[in-house]
Design a protein around this motif. Structure first.
Motif, PDB file in Angstrom:
ATOM      1  N   ARG A 169       0.852  -1.184   0.000  1.00 35.74           N
ATOM      2  CA  ARG A 169       0.000   0.000   0.000  1.00 35.74           C
ATOM      3  C   ARG A 169       0.890   1.237   0.000  1.00 35.74           C
ATOM      4  NH1 ARG A 169      -3.185  -3.233  -1.161  1.00 35.74           N
ATOM      5  NH2 ARG A 169      -5.294  -3.597  -0.361  1.00 35.74           N
ATOM      6  N   GLU A 170       0.306   2.357  -0.269  1.00 30.08           N
ATOM      7  CA  GLU A 170       1.069   3.601  -0.209  1.00 30.08           C
ATOM      8  C   GLU A 170       1.449   3.892   1.234  1.00 30.08           C
ATOM      9  OE1 GLU A 170       0.651   8.376  -1.346  1.00 30.08           O
ATOM     10  OE2 GLU A 170      -0.979   6.948  -1.798  1.00 30.08           O
ATOM     11  N   GLU A 171       2.704   4.208   1.477  1.00 36.10           N
ATOM     12  CA  GLU A 171       3.206   4.484   2.821  1.00 36.10           C
ATOM     13  C   GLU A 171       3.594   5.947   2.939  1.00 36.10           C
ATOM     14  OE1 GLU A 171       3.347   2.372   5.310  1.00 36.10           O
ATOM     15  OE2 GLU A 171       2.996   0.450   4.315  1.00 36.10           O
ATOM     16  N   LYS A 172       3.445   6.497   4.151  1.00 38.84           N
ATOM     17  CA  LYS A 172       3.911   7.851   4.392  1.00 38.84           C
ATOM     18  C   LYS A 172       5.445   7.861   4.381  1.00 38.84           C
ATOM     19  CE  LYS A 172      -0.013   9.029   7.361  1.00 38.84           C
ATOM     20  NZ  LYS A 172      -0.426   9.443   8.739  1.00 38.84           N
ATOM     21  N   PRO A 173       6.042   8.872   3.802  1.00 31.19           N
ATOM     22  CA  PRO A 173       7.514   8.914   3.728  1.00 31.19           C
ATOM     23  C   PRO A 173       8.176   8.777   5.092  1.00 31.19           C
ATOM     24  CG  PRO A 173       6.550  10.594   2.317  1.00 31.19           C
ATOM     25  CD  PRO A 173       5.409  10.001   3.092  1.00 31.19           C
ATOM     26  N   GLU A 174       7.581   9.377   6.140  1.00 32.48           N
ATOM     27  CA  GLU A 174       8.189   9.329   7.469  1.00 32.48           C
ATOM     28  C   GLU A 174       8.089   7.949   8.115  1.00 32.48           C
ATOM     29  OE1 GLU A 174       4.032  11.225   8.036  1.00 32.48           O
ATOM     30  OE2 GLU A 174       5.656  11.196   6.550  1.00 32.48           O
ATOM     31  N   ASP A 175       7.250   7.056   7.539  1.00 31.23           N
ATOM     32  CA  ASP A 175       7.106   5.715   8.104  1.00 31.23           C
ATOM     33  C   ASP A 175       8.025   4.696   7.446  1.00 31.23           C
ATOM     34  OD1 ASP A 175       5.148   6.632   9.796  1.00 31.23           O
ATOM     35  OD2 ASP A 175       3.469   5.962   8.550  1.00 31.23           O
ATOM     36  N   ILE A 176       8.730   5.094   6.413  1.00 28.97           N
ATOM     37  CA  ILE A 176       9.527   4.139   5.645  1.00 28.97           C
ATOM     38  C   ILE A 176      10.885   3.884   6.282  1.00 28.97           C
ATOM     39  CG2 ILE A 176      10.708   3.780   3.446  1.00 28.97           C
ATOM     40  CD1 ILE A 176       8.372   5.219   2.110  1.00 28.97           C
ATOM     41  N   ASP A 177      11.521   4.922   6.787  1.00 30.73           N
ATOM     42  CA  ASP A 177      12.870   4.763   7.352  1.00 30.73           C
ATOM     43  C   ASP A 177      12.761   4.278   8.794  1.00 30.73           C
ATOM     44  OD1 ASP A 177      15.484   4.759   8.058  1.00 30.73           O
ATOM     45  OD2 ASP A 177      15.838   6.905   7.726  1.00 30.73           O
ATOM     46  N   GLU A 178      12.820   2.981   8.982  1.00 30.33           N
ATOM     47  CA  GLU A 178      12.701   2.406  10.321  1.00 30.33           C
ATOM     48  C   GLU A 178      14.020   2.436  11.086  1.00 30.33           C
ATOM     49  OE1 GLU A 178       8.966  -0.597   9.812  1.00 30.33           O
ATOM     50  OE2 GLU A 178      10.949  -1.435   9.373  1.00 30.33           O
ATOM     51  N   TRP A 179      15.037   3.026  10.485  1.00 23.14           N
ATOM     52  CA  TRP A 179      16.346   3.165  11.125  1.00 23.14           C
ATOM     53  C   TRP A 179      16.587   4.610  11.570  1.00 23.14           C
ATOM     54  CZ3 TRP A 179      19.008  -1.501  11.292  1.00 23.14           C
ATOM     55  CH2 TRP A 179      18.495  -2.502  10.466  1.00 23.14           C
ATOM     56  N   ALA A 180      15.547   5.424  11.472  1.00 21.86           N
ATOM     57  CA  ALA A 180      15.729   6.853  11.757  1.00 21.86           C
ATOM     58  C   ALA A 180      16.023   7.115  13.227  1.00 21.86           C
ATOM     59  CB  ALA A 180      14.481   7.629  11.323  1.00 21.86           C
ATOM     60  N   LEU A 181      15.316   6.451  14.146  1.00 22.32           N
ATOM     61  CA  LEU A 181      15.502   6.714  15.572  1.00 22.32           C
ATOM     62  C   LEU A 181      16.918   6.380  16.033  1.00 22.32           C
ATOM     63  CD1 LEU A 181      12.144   5.471  17.163  1.00 22.32           C
ATOM     64  CD2 LEU A 181      12.919   7.826  16.861  1.00 22.32           C
ATOM     65  N   CYS A 182      17.500   5.330  15.478  1.00 19.11           N
ATOM     66  CA  CYS A 182      18.858   4.971  15.887  1.00 19.11           C
ATOM     67  C   CYS A 182      19.904   5.647  15.009  1.00 19.11           C
ATOM     68  CB  CYS A 182      19.059   3.456  15.885  1.00 19.11           C
ATOM     69  SG  CYS A 182      18.688   2.626  14.333  1.00 19.11           S
ATOM     70  N   GLY A 183      19.459   6.379  14.005  1.00 13.20           N
ATOM     71  CA  GLY A 183      20.373   7.184  13.208  1.00 13.20           C
ATOM     72  C   GLY A 183      21.335   6.383  12.349  1.00 13.20           C
ATOM     73  N   VAL A 184      20.942   5.184  11.933  1.00 12.09           N
ATOM     74  CA  VAL A 184      21.818   4.372  11.086  1.00 12.09           C
ATOM     75  C   VAL A 184      21.731   4.880   9.647  1.00 12.09           C
ATOM     76  CG1 VAL A 184      22.195   2.073  10.116  1.00 12.09           C
ATOM     77  CG2 VAL A 184      21.692   2.339  12.555  1.00 12.09           C
ATOM     78  N   LYS A 185      22.848   5.317   9.126  1.00 18.30           N
ATOM     79  CA  LYS A 185      22.917   5.828   7.764  1.00 18.30           C
ATOM     80  C   LYS A 185      23.798   4.960   6.867  1.00 18.30           C
ATOM     81  CE  LYS A 185      20.471   9.479   8.722  1.00 18.30           C
ATOM     82  NZ  LYS A 185      19.076   9.581   8.212  1.00 18.30           N
ATOM     83  N   ARG A 186      24.611   4.133   7.497  1.00 21.67           N
ATOM     84  CA  ARG A 186      25.495   3.252   6.738  1.00 21.67           C
ATOM     85  C   ARG A 186      25.667   1.956   7.536  1.00 21.67           C
ATOM     86  NH1 ARG A 186      31.142   4.043   8.359  1.00 21.67           N
ATOM     87  NH2 ARG A 186      31.086   5.163  10.352  1.00 21.67           N
ATOM     88  N   ARG A 187      26.115   0.955   6.866  1.00 27.16           N
ATOM     89  CA  ARG A 187      26.250  -0.368   7.462  1.00 27.16           C
ATOM     90  C   ARG A 187      27.081  -0.342   8.752  1.00 27.16           C
ATOM     91  NH1 ARG A 187      29.682  -4.932   6.678  1.00 27.16           N
ATOM     92  NH2 ARG A 187      28.571  -6.917   6.442  1.00 27.16           N
ATOM     93  N   GLU A 188      28.169   0.404   8.732  1.00 30.63           N
ATOM     94  CA  GLU A 188      29.093   0.415   9.869  1.00 30.63           C
ATOM     95  C   GLU A 188      28.485   1.044  11.122  1.00 30.63           C
ATOM     96  OE1 GLU A 188      31.097  -0.417   6.267  1.00 30.63           O
ATOM     97  OE2 GLU A 188      29.826   1.298   6.793  1.00 30.63           O
ATOM     98  N   ASP A 189      27.447   1.868  10.937  1.00 25.47           N
ATOM     99  CA  ASP A 189      26.780   2.449  12.107  1.00 25.47           C
ATOM    100  C   ASP A 189      26.202   1.355  13.011  1.00 25.47           C
ATOM    101  OD1 ASP A 189      27.340   5.016  11.260  1.00 25.47           O
ATOM    102  OD2 ASP A 189      25.404   5.294  10.275  1.00 25.47           O
ATOM    103  N   ILE A 190      25.754   0.271  12.413  1.00 30.49           N
ATOM    104  CA  ILE A 190      25.199  -0.830  13.199  1.00 30.49           C
ATOM    105  C   ILE A 190      26.263  -1.387  14.129  1.00 30.49           C
ATOM    106  CG2 ILE A 190      24.195  -3.144  13.078  1.00 30.49           C
ATOM    107  CD1 ILE A 190      23.039  -2.335  10.340  1.00 30.49           C
ATOM    108  N   ARG A 191      27.437  -1.614  13.588  1.00 25.80           N
ATOM    109  CA  ARG A 191      28.552  -2.110  14.410  1.00 25.80           C
ATOM    110  C   ARG A 191      28.852  -1.154  15.562  1.00 25.80           C
ATOM    111  NH1 ARG A 191      33.641  -1.363  11.177  1.00 25.80           N
ATOM    112  NH2 ARG A 191      33.100   0.785  11.762  1.00 25.80           N
ATOM    113  N   ASP A 192      28.924   0.128  15.259  1.00 27.10           N
ATOM    114  CA  ASP A 192      29.334   1.106  16.263  1.00 27.10           C
ATOM    115  C   ASP A 192      28.305   1.291  17.368  1.00 27.10           C
ATOM    116  OD1 ASP A 192      31.522   1.407  14.630  1.00 27.10           O
ATOM    117  OD2 ASP A 192      30.810   3.260  13.685  1.00 27.10           O
ATOM    118  N   LEU A 193      27.037   1.049  17.056  1.00 27.51           N
ATOM    119  CA  LEU A 193      25.976   1.224  18.048  1.00 27.51           C
ATOM    120  C   LEU A 193      25.651  -0.066  18.792  1.00 27.51           C
ATOM    121  CD1 LEU A 193      23.531   3.423  15.928  1.00 27.51           C
ATOM    122  CD2 LEU A 193      24.979   4.184  17.825  1.00 27.51           C
TER     123      LEU A 193
END
Length: 495
Positions: free
Chosen positions: A358-382
């Motif tokens: 279904r059509e999703e709101k743009p703000e609901d798509i990035d489920e990594w926003a709260l933890c601020g993950v922008k790249r793969r390595e961010d997961i390791r660091d957090l």
């Protein structure tokens, strides 16, 4: 391998050039003393109220029901025979701090952090008043009972978390008044569904959801994490999940027990990560006890896999708006079996969301926003520096934590030794250190890994938040030397 009357664990410890820190021993609370403290804090009826609660760890409800009544009410099989009995010395040791203190060398342990048994359940009590009173009573009892043995043992304070206010109040009391320096927090809070309660207050007992505190919570728990930093205590989680999820057998305790600490640990770990807690509070460490490390390795790999396939940018590949309608209709016309009856296209109201989206709101798509993950390595660091995983000595899967070939980013996860002394997992306390050392003897981990497991990681788990955690203890000098060496290594790497 007993030498001159020494236990195998004592012999092993003598050969090591580093201490062995047990991050998860257990005491078997002496009920009469606990009840005394409970009455002093909660009044004369507090004990009766605790015994009467349906979710009390002291409830005997299952035993009073017939097999049919257990089935009708879905009363789960409770824990049974989890403390030593035939080994009477160990049973007494689990309740007597002085006896435990004098037997630590026999167990090969230099220092141990003591968790409760009954107390694991007190922070989950549904009665708002009694939950706070019971935790306070247990904390005061433990502080009094273990105070004179602080050079080799320290008990945890049980901190209720149904609201930030009650958590902060008990944190302040436990640390500032009682002088405790380790804390146990529930990894979830069971809350009634508001919509069910509006229909019937009684329905709230059966219609509930699990608030995992870090994500989609009823409250903002950032003030609690900030208070932990202020008071220099690292949150530890050791929540049972027996009776939840799929662990609801009415006849088989072992069915309910297998994996239940790991399941509860994974839930709060994911919530802390996705909720951005480790990004906002990088100075905190979080430990998940007695669930092993295998789930931590899997979770780290799953986070990376989901990021690579379903981050905000990649998700656009699955956006139904990108579907070529003309092409898919032509393909269905050409290749559909007769059973489809040429029914393409068909109305959107008949199209399931899981297949067509279904059509999703743009703000609901990035489920990594709260933890601020922008790249793969961010997961390791957090993830890697902040999370610590308690593993029992006989858990061969601990070796996965050190397997840099299999772990994402070639990581070594922070495992901490959890003896579980006092419970059936360690049938003979004299085997505490030797049971863990078998990982080396069996070639599953190296001696360097073992040092990290029983010494380096336990020190880092506590001293990142409180550099003086081990001050005045028998491991004070060794811990200080370790921290000095690591600072020098970090400085050298930076230059």
């Amino acid at each position: 391998m007993e030498t001159a009357g020494k236990s195998r664990s004592a012999v092993i410890r003598e050969k090591l050039n580093h201490p062995i820190i047990d991050s998860d021993g257990h005491t078997a609370e002496f009920e009469p003393a606990l009840f005394d403290y409970l009455r002093d804090i909660g009044g004369s009826r507090a004990v009766d109220r605790l015994l009467a609660l349906p979710d009390s760890p002291l409830s005997f409800r299952w035993y009073k029901l017939s097999p049919q009544e257990r089935r009708d009410q879905r009363q789960i099989r409770p824990h049974f025979w989890v403390h030593p009995a035939a080994n009477t010395l160990d049973r007494a040791t689990s309740s007597l701090p002085k006896l435990l203190y004098h037997r630590l060398d026999e167990m090969g342990l230099d220092f141990t952090i003591i968790y409760p048994s009954i107390g694991l359940f007190l922070a989950h009590l549904g009665d708002d008043e009694l939950r706070v009173v019971a935790c306070r009573a247990l904390n005061k009892l433990q502080a009094d009972a273990f105070r004179e043995y602080a050079d080799r043992m320290t008990p945890v304070a049980v901190v209720p978390m149904h609201s930030p206010a009650e958590a902060i109040t008990e944190l302040e009391y436990a640390v500032r008044t009682l002088g405790l320096k380790a804390v146990l927090m529930p990894g979830y809070v069971r809350r009634p569904l508001a919509s069910a309660v509006r229909k019937s207050p009684e329905a709230g007992r059966y219609a509930f959801w699990l608030d995992t505190i870090g994500l989609d919570s009823e409250y903002d728990y950032d003030p609690v994490w900030a208070k932990c930093l202020e008071l220099k205590v690292a949150p530890n989680f050791h929540s049972p999940s027996v009776g939840l999820f799929t662990r609801t057998s009415i006849s088989n305790f072992t069915f309910n027990h297998i994996g239940h600490f790991a399941a509860a640990g994974e839930a709060i770990c994911k919530a802390l990560f996705f909720g951005g807690v480790t990004r906002r509070f990088p100075g905190l460490t979080f430990s998940f006890l007695e669930g092993g490390a295998a789930w931590g390795c899997t979770l780290l790999a799953d986070l990376v896999g989901h990021w690579e396939k379903h981050n905000a940018e990649m998700a656009q590949l699955y956006n139904p708006a990108a579907l070529d309608q003309a092409l898919i209709e032509r393909l269905f016309r050409e290749y559909s079996p007769a059973a489809y009856g040429g029914r393409m296209p068909y109305p959107n109201e008949f199209r399931s969301n899981i297949l067509w989206g279904r059509e999703e709101k743009p703000e609901d798509i990035d489920e990594w926003a709260l933890c601020g993950v922008k790249r793969r390595e961010d997961i390791r660091d957090l993830f890697v520096p902040n999370f610590f995983f308690g593993c029992e000595g006989d858990d061969s899967m601990t070796a996965l934590a050190f397997d840099t070939r299999k772990n994402a980013f070639g990581a070594r996860l922070n495992v901490v030794y959890s003896s579980d002394l006092g419970h059936y997992d360690l049938p003979d306390m004299r085997d505490a250190a030797s049971e863990a050392w078998e990982l080396v003897e069996h070639g599953l981990i190296s001696e360097r890994d073992f040092c990290d497991f029983v010494f380096t990681n336990p020190v880092l788990a506590k001293t990142k938040v409180n550099p003086a955690f081990f001050a005045g203890t028998v491991v004070d000098d060794a811990a200080a030397s370790l921290l000095t060496e690591r600072k020098a290594q970090i400085a050298s790497a930076a230059s």
